[in-house]
Design an enzyme around this catalytic site. Sequence first.
Site, PDB file in Angstrom:
ATOM      1  N   ILE A 218      90.271 -37.788  35.674  1.00 31.92           N
ATOM      2  CA  ILE A 218      89.346 -37.746  36.554  1.00 31.92           C
ATOM      3  C   ILE A 218      89.544 -36.942  37.731  1.00 31.92           C
ATOM      4  O   ILE A 218      90.730 -36.782  38.148  1.00 31.92           O
ATOM      5  CB  ILE A 218      88.797 -39.184  37.001  1.00 31.92           C
ATOM      6  CG1 ILE A 218      89.919 -39.733  37.814  1.00 31.92           C
ATOM      7  CG2 ILE A 218      88.327 -39.923  35.611  1.00 31.92           C
ATOM      8  CD1 ILE A 218      89.617 -41.084  38.635  1.00 31.92           C
ATOM      9  N   LYS A 219      88.512 -36.536  38.437  1.00 33.87           N
ATOM     10  CA  LYS A 219      88.826 -35.610  39.634  1.00 33.87           C
ATOM     11  C   LYS A 219      88.809 -36.694  41.104  1.00 33.87           C
ATOM     12  O   LYS A 219      87.880 -36.561  41.864  1.00 33.87           O
ATOM     13  CB  LYS A 219      87.815 -34.455  39.883  1.00 33.87           C
ATOM     14  CG  LYS A 219      88.285 -33.335  39.263  1.00 33.87           C
ATOM     15  CD  LYS A 219      87.409 -32.043  39.512  1.00 33.87           C
ATOM     16  CE  LYS A 219      87.543 -31.155  40.723  1.00 33.87           C
ATOM     17  NZ  LYS A 219      88.788 -30.660  40.590  1.00 33.87           N
TER      18      LYS A 219
END
Length: 313
Positions: free
Chosen positions: A157-158
């Site tokens: 995920i960012k």
Amino acid sequence: MQQTSRYVWWNGELVAWQEAKVHLTILGWSTLGAVFEGIKAYWNEEHEELYGLQFAEHYRRFLYSMRFQRLEPRWSAEDLAAASAELLRANQVREDSYVRPMAYFGDTTWFSTGAESGTHCFIWTTPFRSVLGSGAAVRACVSTWTRLGDNMMSPRIKCVSNYQNSRMALIEALRHGYDFPILLNDRGKVAEGPASCLFIVRDGVAITPGITSGILESVTRRTILKMCREELAIPADERDVDRSELYVADEILFCGTGAEVQAVSEVDGYKVGTGAIGPVTARIERAFHDMVRGRSPHNHYRTAIYPKVHAAT
Ligand code: PMP
């Protein structure tokens, strides 16, 4: 902060840049679980059109990054894509631009464990200079820092906090005179760059580490894999990549929204191929450049921001 646009989109509204303020005391903790996206919009001078790139793919990842961090999704991917197009129009953007959405816990001075911390979201736009077509190649090193593992802070995920790992690796690489680091994962296999995925080319095959290798599930990586297989007739493989393969590869490229497609000329002093951009990289770079600029039939990847202007030309 230097003003880069007239408006930002903030919690559902266009807000003038100068009015988009938060209180000093939310600094730090509010961004611990914050997630973001890096999206691009490319200007095509001939079409007088700005093409938003892969909004659907980016906002799908944005929503699963939010889900992972227990940020409450208050807008759908479609709402956020429409908001991005509206913001680009409001900012009258007629040049290559980043679109940067971020979701964060707004009402917290400590750990943010869930919805009680209040999910806020903003999008801003800022110009960037594309390296596509520049012919530039970058020098890389293998980092002494290990890429985050999925059981630590998932690289899938960012999340803003993940970038401390990227940041340490980048600082080290720059201090040692390189342009970018390549991080190995917790199994000692090649993972990715600080903010980009990578491909190596061996005997004509484009090879990239798989999505359980400690990488972000990159939109660009997936698009390049699809282009290689379906359009360019370049054999492509997703598999573990050993460090030593970096030293014997014919070609290496970084890819990502920010990195675009960037050839690597050397790793740890080992020249990659001839040191110049190789033939497979050149073909991928050209196809990618045509796609982002609206010069190839990939309309499903692009959102025309000024469709009336385009239709009239
Ligand atoms: N890995 C990391 C850590 C990144 O920050 C990025 C940039 N978003 C990428 C890979 C490339 O991802 P994408 O192609 O979706 O931009």
